[in-house]
Write a protein that holds these residues in place. Structure first.
Motif, short mmCIF file in Angstrom:
data_model
loop_
_atom_site.label_atom_id
_atom_site.label_comp_id
_atom_site.label_asym_id
_atom_site.label_seq_id
_atom_site.Cartn_x
_atom_site.Cartn_y
_atom_site.Cartn_z
N LEU A 125 8.27 -5.84 -5.59
CA LEU A 125 8.85 -4.59 -6.09
C LEU A 125 8.15 -4.10 -7.35
CD1 LEU A 125 11.38 -5.57 -4.17
CD2 LEU A 125 12.28 -3.51 -5.27
N LEU A 126 7.70 -5.04 -8.17
CA LEU A 126 6.94 -4.64 -9.36
C LEU A 126 5.68 -3.90 -8.92
CD1 LEU A 126 6.53 -4.79 -12.47
CD2 LEU A 126 5.32 -6.93 -12.11
N ALA A 127 5.10 -4.34 -7.80
CA ALA A 127 3.89 -3.72 -7.28
C ALA A 127 4.20 -2.51 -6.40
CB ALA A 127 3.09 -4.74 -6.48
N LEU A 128 5.45 -2.03 -6.46
CA LEU A 128 5.90 -0.92 -5.62
C LEU A 128 5.52 -1.18 -4.15
CD1 LEU A 128 4.80 2.00 -7.98
CD2 LEU A 128 6.99 0.81 -7.93
N ASN A 129 5.55 -2.44 -3.77
CA ASN A 129 5.28 -2.89 -2.40
C ASN A 129 3.90 -2.53 -1.89
OD1 ASN A 129 8.04 -3.89 -2.04
ND2 ASN A 129 8.57 -1.72 -2.13
N ASN A 130 2.98 -2.28 -2.79
CA ASN A 130 1.60 -2.01 -2.39
C ASN A 130 0.80 -3.31 -2.41
OD1 ASN A 130 -1.20 -1.49 -2.55
ND2 ASN A 130 -0.80 0.60 -3.22
N PRO A 131 0.24 -3.71 -1.24
CA PRO A 131 -0.45 -5.01 -1.17
C PRO A 131 -1.53 -5.20 -2.23
CG PRO A 131 -0.16 -4.12 1.01
CD PRO A 131 0.30 -3.05 0.07
N LEU A 132 -2.26 -4.14 -2.57
CA LEU A 132 -3.31 -4.31 -3.57
C LEU A 132 -2.70 -4.54 -4.96
CD1 LEU A 132 -5.97 -1.66 -2.50
CD2 LEU A 132 -5.97 -4.14 -2.11
N GLU A 191 5.14 9.96 -3.03
CA GLU A 191 5.19 9.24 -1.77
C GLU A 191 6.62 8.74 -1.56
OE1 GLU A 191 2.01 6.18 -0.79
OE2 GLU A 191 1.18 7.23 -2.51
N ALA A 192 7.13 8.94 -0.37
CA ALA A 192 8.47 8.45 -0.08
C ALA A 192 8.43 6.93 -0.09
CB ALA A 192 8.92 8.96 1.28
N MET A 193 9.37 6.32 -0.80
CA MET A 193 9.41 4.86 -0.85
C MET A 193 10.37 4.34 0.21
SD MET A 193 7.50 3.31 -2.95
CE MET A 193 8.30 1.74 -3.31
N PRO A 194 9.99 3.25 0.85
CA PRO A 194 10.92 2.66 1.80
C PRO A 194 12.02 1.93 1.04
CG PRO A 194 9.00 1.28 1.59
CD PRO A 194 8.77 2.48 0.70
N ALA A 195 13.10 1.63 1.71
CA ALA A 195 14.18 0.86 1.10
C ALA A 195 14.83 0.03 2.18
CB ALA A 195 15.19 1.79 0.47
N PRO A 196 15.32 -1.16 1.82
CA PRO A 196 15.97 -1.97 2.84
C PRO A 196 17.23 -1.28 3.35
CG PRO A 196 15.76 -3.18 0.76
CD PRO A 196 15.30 -1.79 0.51
#
Lengths: 308, 384
Positions: free
Chosen positions: B305-312, B373-378
């Motif tokens: 989550l800190l990485a805003l779910n971006n793999p890089l 960018e739209a963020m996903p959420a659980p």
């Protein structure tokens, strides 16, 4: 056959009702929160915080009753944080719950190591003693199972009836269900959606607090790190399986209590079998029960309410 | 007609500031705010203000000095970063599909178990053995990840409860097998036999460190993160997965099968967490001890989550938490604080990154949150 005998022995069932207590209380916590539309995966964290607070307060004041009070308050406090995050700041409620659980793990761990280990530890004041309710506890079989228990277990059994009444037969219950099913409609008829959600999440927190108190004031007499071991999540499964009703949740909790009691008895009865095998039992059962549940959750659950 | 669609699909041009600087604001303020609050917690639980401030200063400097500035500390931080990258990805990928994987810990354990079996009991030539062990670990994790994925897809039972239960089961299962079946008969400590030499990951020397613990796992993890980014954002499979996360109903309407995406995302997640588990064994411990679970699967949630779910972005995110994990020991050694302080950090950072509104509220940041960018959420709904 031997297993069946063990299963229906009054001692096993007495233990089952006792160990079902934190799970039932935890699901009551979830019930209030989720009936009002706020998903609660933070029960575990509230329970853990309360267990630590109860141990802390009772040891430092020398009274179990202060322990109970501390547990209720700390449970409510953690619930209030969950409420603020998910209602005021519209945080995703699953993540908000995770925040609470992590925070509880960190805070209880830190406070435990700072205040609850020697040389600071003033020593435990023990646990609540079993109460035998006059007359009722003398009924054969049933008496020992239901009426010869610690005070928190007995309170839990009474609470199931009280909560059933409150949720289904009082204006408060009706309003709670209304904001959980259709907040817009509830708002139109003058119900304060935010207030109802805050109040219910926090009331729920006190039940999770009582569950925590059971752990350190009735079950064993001292706190250990991570001692809730998933009971808050099992409570959630019980709530879902019990379709968000107090009796349904209690029934499911008793099933878990039974699995737990059996697990403890089997460990003693079969020392040659690895204990871990029995310890897995309640967790496996939770997965099965959650899979079998055909839940019909409150319609507006998990959705932050934004007033127009 | 054709050109219009092409134009619509093209990403809008965004400035450097928009693309790289703006997304940093919230994570950085989140870390700063957490540091302040943890300092307050430390002061409250100390003997007076002076003692408290002293502990904060020594402790925080201890983290920087012990886990970053000293070569040996830096190595340990990188070593701790590797499993956090992989378990972080194991959170991020289901997250993009709208699912919340709290099961990284169990998948990590099953990966370690499966890989260890192949590493200890199967004799294979060098290199091939390493690969076989990693694949076995991936398989173990995938198996454990498949359970909540399939249960979610077929029966609609919520992954949060299932993954947590599977963590407890995996930990008990691995401990049971290590204690009773795979135990090394000799030493007094309860652990398996060591992995065969051919199955171990090479240690990499590091300037200024006598016996470096850095192993290939770190570099493999970085590579996997890049691949995960490519998969999520540059392939059709990744697109389908993300579309499902943003709106499962719309995805289904567009011909994507959300159920397939749920299972797929959990298979990948399990595989990655399993890989983290087995590489810890191959590169670091070389044996599977009792109590191998180290909480990486949980810290991974904060990493992702800190990485805003971006793999890089998970690579630096994992480094920050790697630093905190190693730094926790220095909090204890130098300032006499409990290691649990690190868990409080983890919770607070998660809190602030997951609710940017709080950060904006505290720092009186004006303007609307960027909806670039739209963020996903659980999904927050029980049942299907």
């Amino acid at each position: 056959m031997e297993l069946l005998q063990l299963l229906f022995a009054a001692g096993t069932l007495q233990l089952a009702v006792a160990t079902a207590t934190p799970i039932a209380l935890g699901s009551f916590a979830g019930l209030f929160s989720e009936r009002s539309g706020v998903v609660n995966i933070a029960i575990e964290g509230m329970m853990l915080t309360a267990a630590m607070s109860a141990s802390f307060a009772s040891a430092y004041t020398g009274s179990l009753y202060w322990g109970i009070l501390a547990a209720l308050l700390s449970g409510a406090l953690m619930a209030a944080l969950h409420a603020v995050l998910s209602i005021r700041f519209s945080m995703n409620q699953i993540i908000s719950g995770t925040v609470i659980n992590f925070l509880a793990a960190g805070l209880t761990g830190h406070l435990y190591q700072t205040y609850l280990v020697p040389p600071h530890w003033p020593g435990s004041v023990g646990t609540f003693q079993e109460i035998s309710i006059p007359v009722l506890s003398r009924i054969p079989w049933i008496g020992q199972i239901l009426f010869q228990q610690g005070p928190i277990v007995l309170i839990m059994l009474v609470l199931a009836f009280v909560i059933h009444y409150v949720i289904f037969y009082t204006p408060w219950g009706l309003r709670t269900r209304a904001v959980g099913e259709h907040p817009e409609a509830a708002d139109t008829v003058g119900i304060n959606v935010y207030m109802m959600r805050y109040a219910n999440v926090i009331i729920g927190g006190t039940f999770a607090g009582l569950a925590g108190a059971w752990l350190t004031l009735e079950w064993i007499d001292n706190f250990t790190i991570g001692m809730t071991t998933g009971r808050g999540f099992i409570a959630l499964a019980a709530l879902i399986f019990g379709r968000w009703t107090p009796f349904g949740a209690l029934g499911a909790a008793l099933l878990f209590g039974l699995a737990n009691a059996l697990q403890i008895r089997l460990q003693i009865g079969f020392p040659q079998v690895p204990a871990e095998l029995f310890q897995m039992l309640p967790y496996v059962m939770t997965i099965i029960i959650a899979a079998l549940a055909r839940p019909i959750p409150p319609a507006a659950i998990g959705q932050p309410y934004e007033k127009e | 007609m054709g050109t219009t669609t092409a134009n619509q699909n093209q990403e809008p041009k965004r400035s450097f500031r928009e693309r790289f600087l703006s997304p940093l604001v919230i994570p950085l303020l989140a870390i700063f705010s957490s540091l302040v609050i943890v300092a307050i917690v430390i002061i409250i639980t100390s003997d007076g203000l002076g003692d408290g401030l002293n502990k904060v200063a020594i402790g925080y400097w201890g983290i920087i000095d012990g886990a970053l500035l000293r070569p040996s500390g830096l190595v340990n931080t990188l070593v701790a970063t590797a499993p956090l990258i992989l378990t972080g990805l194991a959170v991020a990928i289901p997250f993009h599909a709208g699912l919340f994987n709290i099961g990284g810990e169990g998948q990590f354990m099953m990966g370690a178990l499966f890989g260890a079996v192949v590493g200890i009991y199967v004799d294979l030539p060098p290199v091939i053995h390493i690969i076989a062990v990693i694949l076995a670990g991936v398989l173990g994790g995938m198996l454990w990840g498949a359970i909540p994925g399939v249960l979610k897809a077929w029966l609609g039972s919520h992954e949060v409860i299932n993954t947590i239960m599977l963590n407890f089961i995996a930990i008990a299962l691995v401990n049971m097998l290590v204690r009773n079946v795979m135990k090394d008969p000799n030493p007094s400590t309860v652990q398996t036999l060591p992995l065969l030499e051919t199955a171990q990951l090479a240690r990499i020397p590091f300037p200024g460190v006598a016996s470096s613990r850095l192993h290939l796992g770190f570099f493999i993890a970085v590579l996997v993160a890049v691949l995960a980014w490519y998969f999520l954002f540059k392939t059709t499979w990744g697109f389908s997965l993300r579309t499902t996360g943003l709106n499962p109903d719309a995805a289904e309407y567009a011909g994507i099968r959300p159920k397939r995406e749920y299972i797929l995302s959990f298979l990948i997640a399990g595989g990655l967490a399993g890989m983290a588990g087995i590489m810890e064994v191959q590169g670091l411990s070389r044996v599977l001890p009792v109590g191998f679970d180290a909480g990486y699967g949980f810290t991974a949630i904060a990493v992702s989550l800190l990485a805003l779910n971006n793999p890089l972005a998970i690579i630096p995110g994992a480094m920050i938490f790697g630093l905190l994990t190693v730094g926790g020991d220095f909090l204890q050694i130098r300032a006499g604080l409990s290691v649990h302080i690190v868990s409080i950090f983890r919770a607070l950072i998660l809190l602030f990154v997951a609710a940017p509104e709080i950060v904006r509220y505290i720092y009186r940041m004006r303007g609307e949150p960027e909806k670039a960018e739209a963020m996903p959420a659980p999904q927050t709904r029980w049942g299907s």
